[in-house]
Design a protein around this motif. Sequence first.
Motif, short mmCIF file in Angstrom:
data_model
loop_
_atom_site.label_atom_id
_atom_site.label_comp_id
_atom_site.label_asym_id
_atom_site.label_seq_id
_atom_site.Cartn_x
_atom_site.Cartn_y
_atom_site.Cartn_z
N ARG A 41 0.83 -1.21 0.00
CA ARG A 41 0.00 0.00 0.00
C ARG A 41 0.86 1.26 0.00
NH1 ARG A 41 -4.72 0.03 4.18
NH2 ARG A 41 -5.11 1.94 3.00
N LEU A 42 1.95 1.23 0.75
CA LEU A 42 2.86 2.37 0.78
C LEU A 42 3.44 2.65 -0.60
CD1 LEU A 42 4.44 4.50 2.46
CD2 LEU A 42 6.20 2.75 2.72
N LEU A 43 3.84 1.59 -1.30
CA LEU A 43 4.35 1.78 -2.66
C LEU A 43 3.28 2.36 -3.57
CD1 LEU A 43 6.57 -1.38 -3.28
CD2 LEU A 43 7.30 0.97 -2.88
N GLY A 44 2.05 1.94 -3.39
CA GLY A 44 0.95 2.50 -4.18
C GLY A 44 0.73 3.97 -3.90
N TYR A 45 0.84 4.36 -2.61
CA TYR A 45 0.67 5.76 -2.26
C TYR A 45 1.82 6.61 -2.77
CZ TYR A 45 -3.02 4.29 0.96
OH TYR A 45 -4.15 3.78 1.50
N LEU A 46 3.01 6.03 -2.83
CA LEU A 46 4.17 6.79 -3.29
C LEU A 46 4.11 7.10 -4.78
CD1 LEU A 46 7.11 5.18 -1.28
CD2 LEU A 46 6.05 7.40 -0.91
N VAL A 48 1.85 8.55 -6.27
CA VAL A 48 1.14 9.80 -6.47
C VAL A 48 2.12 10.95 -6.68
CG1 VAL A 48 -0.46 11.43 -5.40
CG2 VAL A 48 -0.83 8.98 -5.15
N HIS A 49 3.23 10.93 -5.94
CA HIS A 49 4.21 12.01 -6.05
C HIS A 49 5.09 11.75 -7.29
CE1 HIS A 49 7.60 14.63 -5.07
NE2 HIS A 49 6.76 15.26 -4.24
N PRO A 50 5.28 12.74 -8.15
CA PRO A 50 5.99 12.50 -9.41
C PRO A 50 7.44 12.07 -9.24
CG PRO A 50 4.99 14.69 -9.39
CD PRO A 50 4.75 14.09 -8.06
N ARG A 51 8.14 12.65 -8.28
CA ARG A 51 9.56 12.30 -8.13
C ARG A 51 9.74 10.94 -7.47
NH1 ARG A 51 12.46 18.00 -6.61
NH2 ARG A 51 11.85 19.05 -8.54
N VAL A 52 8.87 10.62 -6.55
CA VAL A 52 8.96 9.32 -5.89
C VAL A 52 8.42 8.22 -6.80
CG1 VAL A 52 8.35 8.04 -3.80
CG2 VAL A 52 8.75 10.47 -3.67
N ALA A 53 7.56 8.59 -7.73
CA ALA A 53 7.01 7.61 -8.67
C ALA A 53 8.11 6.99 -9.53
CB ALA A 53 5.95 8.24 -9.55
N ILE A 54 9.22 7.70 -9.71
CA ILE A 54 10.35 7.14 -10.45
C ILE A 54 10.91 5.93 -9.72
CG2 ILE A 54 12.70 7.61 -11.25
CD1 ILE A 54 11.81 10.52 -11.67
N LEU A 55 11.03 6.03 -8.39
CA LEU A 55 11.52 4.90 -7.60
C LEU A 55 10.57 3.71 -7.68
CD1 LEU A 55 13.47 3.69 -5.48
CD2 LEU A 55 12.04 4.75 -3.75
N VAL A 56 9.29 3.98 -7.55
CA VAL A 56 8.30 2.90 -7.62
C VAL A 56 8.31 2.27 -9.01
CG1 VAL A 56 5.85 2.35 -7.41
CG2 VAL A 56 6.90 3.96 -5.84
N GLY A 57 8.42 3.09 -10.05
CA GLY A 57 8.49 2.55 -11.41
C GLY A 57 9.73 1.70 -11.63
N THR A 58 10.85 2.12 -11.04
CA THR A 58 12.08 1.34 -11.16
C THR A 58 11.93 -0.01 -10.47
OG1 THR A 58 13.36 3.37 -11.19
CG2 THR A 58 14.54 1.35 -10.68
N LEU A 59 11.33 -0.01 -9.27
CA LEU A 59 11.13 -1.27 -8.56
C LEU A 59 10.17 -2.21 -9.31
CD1 LEU A 59 10.93 -0.15 -4.84
CD2 LEU A 59 12.75 -1.42 -5.95
#
Length: 110
Positions: A41-46, A48-59
């Motif tokens: 859920r935390l990864l899903g919430y992250l 939302v933020h454009p800069r943090v979405a890069i990290l989630v997309g990488t993972l």
Amino acid sequence: VAFEEKFQQLFDFTGALESVLGQLQEVRFACFFVVLIGYARLLGYLQVHPRVAILVGTLSHAKDDLLHFLLSTVIVGAVLGFLGFWLSRRTRECRSLPLSQAPWGTCSAS
């Protein structure tokens, strides 16, 4: 208190302790999955933020490679752990003997 009664009390306590430890293990197992779901859920919430979405997309892009790395690491760790246990078994058996009873010719590291 009689000797048999003391042993009965000990066995009753041991049974109760084993029951509590079994329940504790079940709670730990359930908590593991609760934390895992919370992490997802935390990864899903992250995202939302454009800069943090890069990290989630990488993972999410690297999840296949990360899974294979984790699998191979677990396999290698299990094999090396078994080999260490297997090779040190004889020396542990010899260390548990009193010095006067140790079979000196058979207790070696190899």
